[in-house]
Design an enzyme around this catalytic site. Structure first.
Site, PDB file in Angstrom:
ATOM      1  N   HIS A 152       0.840  -1.200   0.000  1.00 29.60           N
ATOM      2  CA  HIS A 152       0.000   0.000   0.000  1.00 29.60           C
ATOM      3  C   HIS A 152       0.874   1.249   0.000  1.00 29.60           C
ATOM      4  CE1 HIS A 152      -3.100  -2.859   1.317  1.00 29.60           C
ATOM      5  NE2 HIS A 152      -3.978  -1.976   0.885  1.00 29.60           N
ATOM      6  N   LYS A 156      -0.584   4.773   4.777  1.00 36.51           N
ATOM      7  CA  LYS A 156      -1.487   3.842   5.467  1.00 36.51           C
ATOM      8  C   LYS A 156      -0.951   3.619   6.877  1.00 36.51           C
ATOM      9  CE  LYS A 156      -3.686  -0.689   4.942  1.00 36.51           C
ATOM     10  NZ  LYS A 156      -5.050  -0.125   5.085  1.00 36.51           N
TER      11      LYS A 156
END
EC number: 1.17.1.8
Lengths: 262, 262, 262, 262
Positions: A152, A156
């Site tokens: 990601h 995050k």
């Protein structure tokens, strides 16, 4: 043609759903709903200059266009009332609003059975992600050696991702329990072997540029099997919403979770 | 045609090197060396029924065939003596035997300079792996955000692999120091974010079926750059040995490390 | 701090560059240029309510803020005049506008040498893409067996992509000529083995969801080496623009192509 | 413990199966069969010095050890007779020999039903490859945009591979017909877009070092789903043979194809 109304058409998800319905060859947009929009027709809005579709203020007005499906991307309280209203009027709901309580879900499901109305409530409409999890679960029956690599963007906060944990839980239901790796393996630097979920390892990569990706990697004697999902964009959810609209009209009750339609 | 002799031709690496020399269109195998082999010619051995090449017992005998290059896959003590002997006789050594001391390396290098003889001693002949590390180092100048995923069979004991650590060290020489990921990121399961090497993260996957693989993954705004090496087989080292044989005849001293020839 | 002015700040690229300069800790935005913007300061525009930076109408006005670097994302005719003006005033140009003629480039380069002014004109600012091509060229020296897989969204018209062809051309300069695959290989379905570029094969994948990706895959005995670039977003160019701004102030002439700074 | 006999234990596949049975904690090897082996016990052979298991010359002798499962890697004529014999004696066959005729398969299946004996005949025992094809078929229901990239060593003659074509056929059964790519797309070099199988594209990569790999790549709005199988080694078939042995004892008829047990 399936006649569809979209409630919450001004939010991000609702607007994307509205466009999807307009573009889909099997769907006809017969109305949109927002109590706070003053205009009366989509063609009065800058985004839809040529789309002649009525904007409704109340759910009761919607009945005038006799929709088959009610797409709902509103807020939990409204979504509950809308879904209830749709079922009672034999309109199949497709609901992406999250946050309904278990009690509400149970009640809506009961009512749908009584009235024989199909519908779908789903916290996640990404068909690709749901298939990835189903395939991973199936493969875990035969390959107990599996690691998850999820990647990601680097803002995050949580690692592993919710999807990675859910995937591991689903595999855990069918997988023969096994501690992976060599019994005497040694981490020269702490954390190298990743997070340990019942012996399965999960690795969380965080890099700028990335969006949301997950790779489930199985190993067997002399072979490997990999299932990967890449999510580039919010619009990916629309494949699932469209699928829901096509399927609910053939159901006889409300179901929870897109996986039950795949 | 480059005339080549192989010392240690009966070991795993030596045998693979012997076959590589026989198959290579620019090379001619003029002799092999093993003090413990009783036969006098390769064609007396089952593996080489049609190969008419003399088997020597002593290094002095080798001089009779006037080789250009001396490939050595023996043991450290022998390798030192062989390399020294080759240099003194103006034969270019290509040495894969590991375990020579720093003092021995320095002495051999000095002698090679004095006598103007090219040569190569390399602990690792995998061209692909060396290129991967060089490319990773270069990319790290521009992309400080980088994670390493290395994947090996599940009977490997150490994590991360030596290659992963060496790659991280090489990147560290040029990379702007940076702690990666979100400053407030949180591991819901310990180890998810991998091993921390100066802010770069290393993830070690261990699965049956895998051999030796490494992926260096860079992230920048809106883009990603990935460099991956897959090693399927010991024979991969032979590309580097062949390259060494071609290059040493044009050098004027002994070099250490294949990377200096790439 | 490097003082920077952005010409063409209202176009897509120029606006992205303006934001990059504002966000970069080593850069100071000292002005922007657009002859058609009526406002006098960025803080009068909705996008930059708190940014107090003058908007200039003419290139002469720019001199008042004494910039070190002139970023230019305008149109070819203007870009030529701007670059010439910048050089004459000892401001280092970083030009992304494409379409300058060879004669213009030659003339600008000459002038920059005479005046000892560094600068950069680049048709492509994606650092990752340029590194991929450089690495591919380097690897092709050692691994003549190589295939390119490029993947793009399905509304791309041309196959292979320009980047794939350019990569193949660069590899072709150093690669030993070789027809790949088995000499008697047979296509059961035409096209299976891809486009043939001097024996190297290029495969073009077109799928919805994809953006712009390229994988250069090398094979050697027992090993593989893969270099992959993923471009997710136009913003990826900004890493290269920032790099250009940092480097040009240390150059003594104009260079063409980002690869010359890497 | 499942008691197992292996017919054809001296061939490549049979020998691998014998070792798998010996290593598997749920299996007991009670005999092996080869009419041309003169020795009477595995422990008389160099490969199995410590394994005390009888070697039979005729199928009738096998009955003395009362096996539950009969693994058969012989030749078609023998395999037919062996399978028939096993069924009649209520031993469950697991047959990897290819080349039985349709008539033979039908007859054996009928007999197995009559006698209520489970069994498996499979041309392909690679569990990973079978799962890849099943998952690809399932995903093709929801994602009609799909391309196959298959990668093999460069001495493979046919392109695309048999597995790629079979995968495309399976997807074709459920996929909405669709010509992929832009309607006006143009190949600048012939073959770039790969082989066309009902609109799906297949790309065949051939490189030294590779073994047998296939990637099925789906694209949807804003997302991608990839299923990849890597086969490194003949031993990969053994996962499927072991699975067959575990499952056939619970079946009441002969089935054809490993996919029917997954």
């Amino acid at each position: 043609m399936i006649k569809i109304v979209v409630a919450g058409f001004k939010g991000k998800m609702g607007a994307t759903a509205t466009k999807m319905v307009l573009d889909h060859e099997k769907f006809e947009l017969v109305g949109v709903l927002d109590p706070f929009e003053e205009k009366l027709n989509l063609n009065e809005l800058a985004e839809y200059p040529t789309v002649d579709v009525p904007i409704f203020k109340t759910k009761e007005e919607v009945l005038s266009v006799q929709p088959d499906v009610w797409i709902d991307f509103t807020i939990p309280k409204v979504a509950y009332e809308n879904t209830n209203f749709a079922i009672e009027n034999k309109i199949s709901p497709v609901v992406g609003t999250t946050g309904l309580t278990e009690a509400q879900l149970a009640e809506l499901t009961d009512r749908s059975k009584t009235l024989n109305v199909g519908g779908l409530i789903a916290p996640n409409f990404a068909v690709g992600a749901v298939l990835m999890m189903q395939f991973a679960q199936k493969a875990a029956e035969y390959f107990p050696d599996v690691e998850i690599i999820e990647l990601h963007h680097d803002n995050k906060l949580d690692a592993p991702s919710g999807t990675a944990i859910k995937t591991a839980e689903m595999m855990s239901e069918v997988r023969v329990k096994k501690i992976q790796g060599h019994p005497e393996e040694k981490e020269l630097i702490t954390g190298a072997r990743g997070a340990d979920f019942e012996g399965m390892r999960i690795h969380s990569v965080r890099l700028p540029g990335m969006i949301a990706h997950q790779q489930v990697q199985f190993g067997g004697v002399g072979e490997g099997l990999t299932i990967r999902h890449d999510s580039y964009d919010r619009s990916s959810f629309m494949t699932g919403v469209a699928l829901g609209c096509e399927k609910v009209v053939h159901l006889d009750k409300l179901v929870y979770g897109l996986e039950n339609l795949l």
